[in-house]
Design an enzyme around this catalytic site. Structure first.
Site, PDB file in Angstrom:
ATOM      1  N   ARG A 130      -2.115  -6.203  -8.481  1.00 61.08           N
ATOM      2  CA  ARG A 130      -0.969  -7.064  -8.220  1.00 61.08           C
ATOM      3  C   ARG A 130      -0.876  -8.190  -9.232  1.00 61.08           C
ATOM      4  NH1 ARG A 130      -3.096  -7.683  -2.274  1.00 61.08           N
ATOM      5  NH2 ARG A 130      -4.931  -7.242  -3.532  1.00 61.08           N
ATOM      6  N   HIS A 165       0.839  -1.206   0.000  1.00 64.39           N
ATOM      7  CA  HIS A 165       0.000   0.000   0.000  1.00 64.39           C
ATOM      8  C   HIS A 165       0.876   1.259   0.000  1.00 64.39           C
ATOM      9  CE1 HIS A 165      -3.054  -2.680   2.269  1.00 64.39           C
ATOM     10  NE2 HIS A 165      -3.608  -2.439   1.103  1.00 64.39           N
ATOM     11  N   LYS A 167     -16.739  -6.999   5.622  1.00 71.29           N
ATOM     12  CA  LYS A 167     -15.617  -7.766   6.182  1.00 71.29           C
ATOM     13  C   LYS A 167     -15.469  -7.492   7.667  1.00 71.29           C
ATOM     14  CE  LYS A 167     -12.465  -7.331   2.258  1.00 71.29           C
ATOM     15  NZ  LYS A 167     -11.178  -6.733   1.913  1.00 71.29           N
ATOM     16  N   SER A 202      -2.871  -7.706   2.844  1.00 75.01           N
ATOM     17  CA  SER A 202      -3.135  -7.557   4.279  1.00 75.01           C
ATOM     18  C   SER A 202      -3.550  -8.903   4.881  1.00 75.01           C
ATOM     19  CB  SER A 202      -4.257  -6.541   4.513  1.00 75.01           C
ATOM     20  OG  SER A 202      -3.879  -5.277   4.053  1.00 75.01           O
TER      21      SER A 202
HETATM   22  P1  ADP Z   1      -9.918  -3.654  -0.364  1.00 75.84           P
HETATM   23  O1  ADP Z   1     -10.603  -4.236   0.828  1.00 75.84           O
HETATM   24  O2  ADP Z   1     -10.648  -2.527  -1.015  1.00 75.84           O
HETATM   25  O3  ADP Z   1      -9.388  -4.657  -1.369  1.00 75.84           O
HETATM   26  P2  ADP Z   1      -7.201  -3.343   0.514  1.00 75.84           P
HETATM   27  O4  ADP Z   1      -6.752  -2.558   1.688  1.00 75.84           O
HETATM   28  O5  ADP Z   1      -7.042  -4.817   0.569  1.00 75.84           O
HETATM   29  O6  ADP Z   1      -8.685  -2.915   0.281  1.00 75.84           O
HETATM   30  O7  ADP Z   1      -6.510  -2.790  -0.788  1.00 75.84           O
HETATM   31  C1  ADP Z   1      -6.665  -1.470  -1.224  1.00 75.84           C
HETATM   32  C2  ADP Z   1      -6.072  -1.345  -2.606  1.00 75.84           C
HETATM   33  O8  ADP Z   1      -4.680  -1.608  -2.528  1.00 75.84           O
HETATM   34  C3  ADP Z   1      -6.618  -2.329  -3.628  1.00 75.84           C
HETATM   35  O9  ADP Z   1      -6.654  -1.688  -4.883  1.00 75.84           O
HETATM   36  C4  ADP Z   1      -5.595  -3.441  -3.640  1.00 75.84           C
HETATM   37  O10 ADP Z   1      -5.570  -4.116  -4.876  1.00 75.84           O
HETATM   38  C5  ADP Z   1      -4.334  -2.631  -3.423  1.00 75.84           C
HETATM   39  N1  ADP Z   1      -3.253  -3.423  -2.828  1.00 75.84           N
HETATM   40  C6  ADP Z   1      -3.279  -4.187  -1.724  1.00 75.84           C
HETATM   41  N2  ADP Z   1      -2.079  -4.756  -1.485  1.00 75.84           N
HETATM   42  C7  ADP Z   1      -1.265  -4.332  -2.485  1.00 75.84           C
HETATM   43  C8  ADP Z   1       0.097  -4.600  -2.846  1.00 75.84           C
HETATM   44  N3  ADP Z   1       0.867  -5.436  -2.155  1.00 75.84           N
HETATM   45  N4  ADP Z   1       0.570  -3.997  -3.930  1.00 75.84           N
HETATM   46  C9  ADP Z   1      -0.210  -3.167  -4.674  1.00 75.84           C
HETATM   47  N5  ADP Z   1      -1.486  -2.895  -4.415  1.00 75.84           N
HETATM   48  C10 ADP Z   1      -2.016  -3.475  -3.345  1.00 75.84           C
END
Ligand code: ADP
Length: 160
Positions: free
Chosen positions: A91, A18, A42, A129
């Site tokens: 990703r 992130h 969630k 995450s």
């Molecule tokens: P959500 O619950 O909306 O998926 P996340 O916090 O999991 O929220 O992710 C927010 C954004 O960050 C999403 O677009 C996700 O694809 C992106 N994201 C999460 N982890 C990574 C990573 N390791 N590299 C790049 N983008 C990421």
């Protein structure tokens, strides 16, 4: 005119992936608002306040970034803060279908809002995450994948 981007997500918790996306966004946005969702579907490990706090600590050295909690539609939040872009991370192909659907729906809801997809550095592409939470829950070392404040918070949640 200030170009504001929002980066919405759960951030449960924020990872180096992130952080990487946020830093990259600042190459084309004057300001990035990290929009932490009150997640209705969630069950989160960290509370909304904890997720915001960990983001603020992980990003304390980055200028032009704001961390805000939000509830409801991303499109409405973007309008409320005057953002013209939504940033999302891609990703792998597995992210694509959902992200593509969301981008098109957001365009229906707010035609002026552009979704911008960014890919992280290769070493962050496997990070999520949920995987970080899982590894930490079994006592694995996640210090390479998250800011030290997040690593400490995970240790406090799960015990060392
Ligand atoms: P959500 O619950 O909306 O998926 P996340 O916090 O999991 O929220 O992710 C927010 C954004 O960050 C999403 O677009 C996700 O694809 C992106 N994201 C999460 N982890 C990574 C990573 N390791 N590299 C790049 N983008 C990421």
């Amino acid at each position: 005119m200030t170009k504001t981007a929002i980066y919405p997500g759960s951030f449960d918790p924020v990872t180096r992936g992130h952080e990487d996306i946020i830093r990259r966004s600042l190459a084309f946005a004057d300001k990035v608002i990290v929009a932490v969702a009150v997640n209705v579907s969630k069950q989160s490990l960290f509370s909304l306040e904890e997720r915001v706090d960990l983001l603020e600590r992980a990003l304390h050295d980055v200028t032009n970034v704001d961390v805000r909690a939000f509830e409801g539609l991303t499109a409405d939040f973007a309008r409320a803060v005057g953002a013209s872009m939504v940033v999302r991370g891609l990703r792998a192909v597995s992210d694509f279908e959902y992200e593509f659907q969301m981008a098109l729906m957001n365009r229906q809801l707010h035609s002026q809002l552009e979704t911008v997809f960014l890919t992280p550095a290769l070493e962050h592409t496997f990070l999520s995450s949920s995987l970080v939470r899982e590894v930490a829950s079994f006592g694995g070392d996640v210090s390479r994948f998250v800011h030290p404040a997040v690593s400490d918070a995970l240790t406090t949640k799960f015990g060392s």
